[in-house]
Design an enzyme around this catalytic site. Structure first.
Site, PDB file in Angstrom:
ATOM      1  N   GLY A 117       0.594  -1.340   0.122  1.00 23.34           N
ATOM      2  CA  GLY A 117      -0.125  -0.136  -0.032  1.00 23.34           C
ATOM      3  C   GLY A 117       0.780   1.230   0.187  1.00 23.34           C
ATOM      4  O   GLY A 117       2.001   1.221   0.124  1.00 23.34           O
ATOM      5  N   CYS A 144       5.253  -6.156   1.670  1.00 25.37           N
ATOM      6  CA  CYS A 144       5.764  -4.862   1.812  1.00 25.37           C
ATOM      7  C   CYS A 144       5.110  -4.200   2.643  1.00 25.37           C
ATOM      8  O   CYS A 144       5.426  -4.231   3.830  1.00 25.37           O
ATOM      9  CB  CYS A 144       5.457  -4.277   0.380  1.00 25.37           C
ATOM     10  SG  CYS A 144       6.492  -2.696   0.013  1.00 25.37           S
ATOM     11  N   TYR A 145       4.131  -3.138   2.542  1.00 26.28           N
ATOM     12  CA  TYR A 145       3.657  -2.491   3.538  1.00 26.28           C
ATOM     13  C   TYR A 145       2.850  -3.468   4.557  1.00 26.28           C
ATOM     14  O   TYR A 145       2.903  -3.223   5.514  1.00 26.28           O
ATOM     15  CB  TYR A 145       2.359  -1.474   2.959  1.00 26.28           C
ATOM     16  CG  TYR A 145       1.558  -0.573   4.028  1.00 26.28           C
ATOM     17  CD1 TYR A 145       2.034   0.559   4.204  1.00 26.28           C
ATOM     18  CD2 TYR A 145       0.507  -1.319   4.513  1.00 26.28           C
ATOM     19  CE1 TYR A 145       1.133   1.115   5.535  1.00 26.28           C
ATOM     20  CE2 TYR A 145      -0.146  -0.729   5.581  1.00 26.28           C
ATOM     21  CZ  TYR A 145       0.075   0.595   5.968  1.00 26.28           C
ATOM     22  OH  TYR A 145      -0.570   1.132   6.859  1.00 26.28           O
ATOM     23  N   HIS A 231       7.596  -7.712  -4.106  1.00 32.35           N
ATOM     24  CA  HIS A 231       6.323  -8.379  -4.415  1.00 32.35           C
ATOM     25  C   HIS A 231       6.331  -9.670  -4.974  1.00 32.35           C
ATOM     26  O   HIS A 231       7.001  -9.815  -6.119  1.00 32.35           O
ATOM     27  CB  HIS A 231       5.661  -7.313  -5.350  1.00 32.35           C
ATOM     28  CG  HIS A 231       5.485  -6.102  -4.618  1.00 32.35           C
ATOM     29  ND1 HIS A 231       4.100  -5.700  -3.978  1.00 32.35           N
ATOM     30  CD2 HIS A 231       6.171  -4.730  -4.303  1.00 32.35           C
ATOM     31  CE1 HIS A 231       4.040  -4.650  -3.558  1.00 32.35           C
ATOM     32  NE2 HIS A 231       5.449  -4.049  -3.738  1.00 32.35           N
ATOM     33  N   GLU A 233       3.989 -11.306  -6.105  1.00 31.44           N
ATOM     34  CA  GLU A 233       2.717 -11.389  -7.128  1.00 31.44           C
ATOM     35  C   GLU A 233       3.216 -10.798  -8.570  1.00 31.44           C
ATOM     36  O   GLU A 233       2.553 -11.146  -9.508  1.00 31.44           O
ATOM     37  CB  GLU A 233       1.443 -10.674  -6.785  1.00 31.44           C
ATOM     38  CG  GLU A 233       1.655  -9.205  -6.402  1.00 31.44           C
ATOM     39  CD  GLU A 233       2.307  -8.808  -5.386  1.00 31.44           C
ATOM     40  OE1 GLU A 233       3.285  -9.272  -4.774  1.00 31.44           O
ATOM     41  OE2 GLU A 233       2.130  -7.433  -4.856  1.00 31.44           O
ATOM     42  N   ASP A 289     -19.391 -12.167 -21.551  1.00 35.35           N
ATOM     43  CA  ASP A 289     -19.747 -11.795 -20.254  1.00 35.35           C
ATOM     44  C   ASP A 289     -21.050 -12.253 -20.080  1.00 35.35           C
ATOM     45  O   ASP A 289     -21.525 -13.160 -19.213  1.00 35.35           O
ATOM     46  CB  ASP A 289     -19.572 -10.708 -19.440  1.00 35.35           C
ATOM     47  CG  ASP A 289     -18.048 -10.255 -19.302  1.00 35.35           C
ATOM     48  OD1 ASP A 289     -17.161 -11.156 -19.614  1.00 35.35           O
ATOM     49  OD2 ASP A 289     -17.704  -8.877 -19.399  1.00 35.35           O
ATOM     50  N   SER A 290     -21.856 -11.687 -20.946  1.00 40.43           N
ATOM     51  CA  SER A 290     -23.452 -12.187 -20.970  1.00 40.43           C
ATOM     52  C   SER A 290     -23.548 -13.288 -21.491  1.00 40.43           C
ATOM     53  O   SER A 290     -24.511 -14.136 -21.084  1.00 40.43           O
ATOM     54  CB  SER A 290     -24.133 -10.861 -21.939  1.00 40.43           C
ATOM     55  OG  SER A 290     -23.966 -11.044 -23.043  1.00 40.43           O
ATOM     56  N   ALA A 291     -22.717 -13.799 -22.334  1.00 41.15           N
ATOM     57  CA  ALA A 291     -23.067 -15.272 -22.930  1.00 41.15           C
ATOM     58  C   ALA A 291     -22.693 -16.376 -21.758  1.00 41.15           C
ATOM     59  O   ALA A 291     -23.616 -17.256 -21.640  1.00 41.15           O
ATOM     60  CB  ALA A 291     -21.898 -15.578 -23.991  1.00 41.15           C
ATOM     61  N   LYS A 431     -11.771 -11.911 -15.556  1.00 38.00           N
ATOM     62  CA  LYS A 431     -12.139 -11.999 -17.024  1.00 38.00           C
ATOM     63  C   LYS A 431     -11.537 -13.403 -17.580  1.00 38.00           C
ATOM     64  O   LYS A 431     -12.390 -13.995 -18.202  1.00 38.00           O
ATOM     65  CB  LYS A 431     -11.591 -10.876 -17.985  1.00 38.00           C
ATOM     66  CG  LYS A 431     -12.088 -11.019 -19.274  1.00 38.00           C
ATOM     67  CD  LYS A 431     -13.319 -10.342 -19.474  1.00 38.00           C
ATOM     68  CE  LYS A 431     -13.574  -9.924 -20.853  1.00 38.00           C
ATOM     69  NZ  LYS A 431     -14.902  -9.358 -21.116  1.00 38.00           N
TER      70      LYS A 431
END
Ligand code: XMP
Length: 575
Positions: A117, A144-145, A231, A233, A289-291, A431
């Site tokens: 952060g 980290c933070y 980090h 990630e 997404d809608s599919a 996604k």
């Protein structure tokens, strides 16, 4: 299965229910060998019996449910931590640092990760880990933070660094027996980004690794509380995923039972419980997404779901047929198809202002959607393709406040005033996880990997007034772009690739004749999240083929240019 027609047939294809088996035969298009889009479409149309999804892993019982909670202190990488944990097949949620325990307990947490952060822990009024993080006696990993927060809260001392350490460093392990370091080499590159340093560790902690500038790059105690100064990630820390995996499996004892299959099974059960005997509606756009949302809900409640597919006449070539075929023929869904193209075009007449176009299209969409929804009768639920990044973004109050650049219209976000209960079955997914769900549910790859397409469609890719003729010109040019990009196997690498029809005309020569034709622009960008984007360095020969084909196949166009601006300062769409 019900199919409702409005304003005549669906394009050139006879979609009458009892003739569905003939669909691929009655298509009037002739596929050529290099016509990839068309052949994919025909393949889909042939799949009348439907694609059967792969067998799914059993749903996990409540007792087996496990989650890692990332406590968010506002780092730009927080979401990435959650992604990495999920890649280890462990469910992970990113939650604000002031989330109450009551919200976390039902997730059955097995450990906490404290994110990085922007704050400095020795300042006053800075966010710290809630008491339950330490009180629960579950393992904790501070990044980290987050590491500095642990040090401060458990009795250590932090000092402001004399200079900020940013970028690559080499981590040297001093405690090879730590479970966090299993399968790690003795030295490994890591990515640093911090100003403050731990001067004195809290009681019970030992330094487990160091870098040249950080004597305490990793610390830990016997209770499974660890801190990393770097980090893990980010991609710049190549062994970062191993460290996170070790924490999740070896320290927290997770089994890794969160898979897309178990997500689908869980989701289906939850939707069944939520909807009961009620009815749901969903706006289909052809987008992934809608599919996925429609397919998942359909699997749970079948005919209690009705999808409404509004054709605003601003879609690309064959988009309507392709979308419709997948859902009606493959999935057997209730679909109301509305050809509202005339209505949208009338309202767009003489409109040239981009924001006005967006506003009109958004309003008209809601109107059509509401009219059609009323015909379904009493409806209880509105299905929406809300994704996890949207949820996180709206939870991080105020931090994303920014000037309005464009009014986005999204078919998923409609319409609030209908007072329906929301059904958002993919709101916990990223996604790419939604894409995996789509594939597992049997949606065609072409749909699952479709590049994003804006709600207002081609209207915001035609500069100036939108007319039927201009839409046809743009469709033809855009089809060439899509076709050539797919042939060059670049489609998935690019965030988006498309054509824009400008309102510029220029002089050209064809044979012995002077021409005065339209200027088409090509836009191809790479991006992670559409917030920023870079113009793609497409190979010259691909650009040459696109240009040649457009001027040869689209008679109204005599000049093609390539857009070489990034976002910012441009945006991806031209309007
Ligand atoms: P811009 O042009 O703002 O676009 O750089 C960023 C991304 O958003 C898409 N886009 C939209 N998507 N409704 C949508 O669903 C919209 O109104 C809309 N406008 C832009 C754009 O295609 C790009 O991926």
């Amino acid at each position: 299965m019900t199919v409702v027609y409005h304003n005549g047939n669906l394009c050139s294809i006879n979609m009458a229910k009892n003739k569905s088996k003939q669909v691929s035969k009655v298509s009037r298009r002739v596929a050529t060998t290099d016509d990839i889009e068309v052949s994919t479409y025909l393949e889909i149309a042939k799949e009348i019996s439907g694609v059967q999804p792969a067998a799914l892993k059993e749903a996990v019982s409540d007792a087996e449910r496990e989650a890692i909670i990332v406590i968010d202190f506002g780092s730009q990488y927080s979401m990435l931590i959650a992604r990495r944990v999920r890649e280890c097949q462990v469910y992970c949620e990113l939650l604000p640092h002031d989330t109450p325990w009551e919200k976390i307990a039902p997730l059955n947490p097995r450990g906490f990760i404290l994110s990085g952060g922007p704050a400095s822990v020795y300042d006053s009024n800075v966010p710290l880990a809630p008491a339950y993080v330490y009180g629960s006696h579950l393992p904790v990993l501070g990044i980290c933070y987050g590491m500095q927060a642990i040090a401060k809260q458990l009795g250590g001392k932090i000092a402001p660094g004399t200079k900020r350490e940013y970028g690559h460093a080499v981590l040297h392990l001093s405690a090879n027996d730590s479970p966090l370091f299993a399968d790690l080499p003795a030295s490994t590159p890591v990515w640093m980004s911090h100003g403050d340093k731990i001067e004195k560790m809290p009681p019970g902690f030992t330094a487990l690794a160091h870098t040249e500038n950080s004597p305490i790059a990793v610390m830990g105690n016997k209770e499974g509380i660890f801190g990393l100064q770097f980090h893990p990630e980010v991609a710049h820390t190549p062994e970062g995923k191993t460290i996170l995996k070790n924490f999740v499996y070896r320290v927290c004892g997770c089994k890794g039972n969160w898979t897309i299959g178990s997500f689908i099974n869980d989701g289906v059960t939850r939707i069944k419980q939520q909807v009961g005997k009620g009815k749901a509606i969903c706006a289909l756009s052809g987008g992934v997404d809608s599919a996925v949302v429609a397919t998942l809900i359909h699997r749970a409640i079948g005919d209690q779901l009705t999808c409404i597919f509004v054709n605003h006449g601003l879609l690309r070539r064959e988009e309507v047929e392709r979308t419709f075929n997948v859902f009606r023929l493959n999935m057997g869904m209730n679909i109301i198809y509305v050809d509202a193209s005339g209505r949208f075009l009338r309202r767009l007449k003489a409109v040239t202002d981009p924001e006005m176009k967006r506003k009109i299209i958004g309003e008209e969409f809601i109107r059509v959607f509401e009219e059609e929804a009323k015909k379904v009768g009493k409806v209880d639920f509105l299905a929406q393709g809300t994704l996890y990044p949207d949820v996180i973004e709206s939870a991080s109050s105020g931090s994303k406040a920014s000037a309005k650049i464009k009014t986005h219209h999204n078919v998923g976000g409609l319409p609030a005033k209908m007072k329906l209960k929301l059904l958002e079955p993919v709101r916990d997914l990223f996604k790419d996880e939604v894409r995996q769900v789509g594939l597992e549910l049997g949606l065609p790859e072409e749909m699952v990997w479709r590049q994003p397409f804006p709600g207002p469609g081609l209207a915001i890719r035609i500069i100036g007034e939108v007319t039927k003729e201009k839409l046809e010109i743009l469709r033809s040019a855009d089809f060439v772009v899509m076709n050539e990009i797919k042939k060059a196997k670049l489609y998935r690498q690019l965030w988006q690739s498309f054509a824009i029809l400008t309102d510029v005309r220029s002089v050209g020569v064809m044979g012995d004749y002077r021409t005065y034709g339209y200027l088409v622009a090509i836009r191809a960008v790479t991006s992670e999240d559409a917030m920023t984007a870079d113009w793609s360095r497409l190979p010259y020969d691909v650009l040459a083929r696109i240009s040649n084909r457009i001027v040869n196949e689209v008679p109204e166009v005599n000049r093609v240019v390539y857009d070489i601006t990034s976002k910012p300062p441009s945006t991806i769409e031209w309007e």
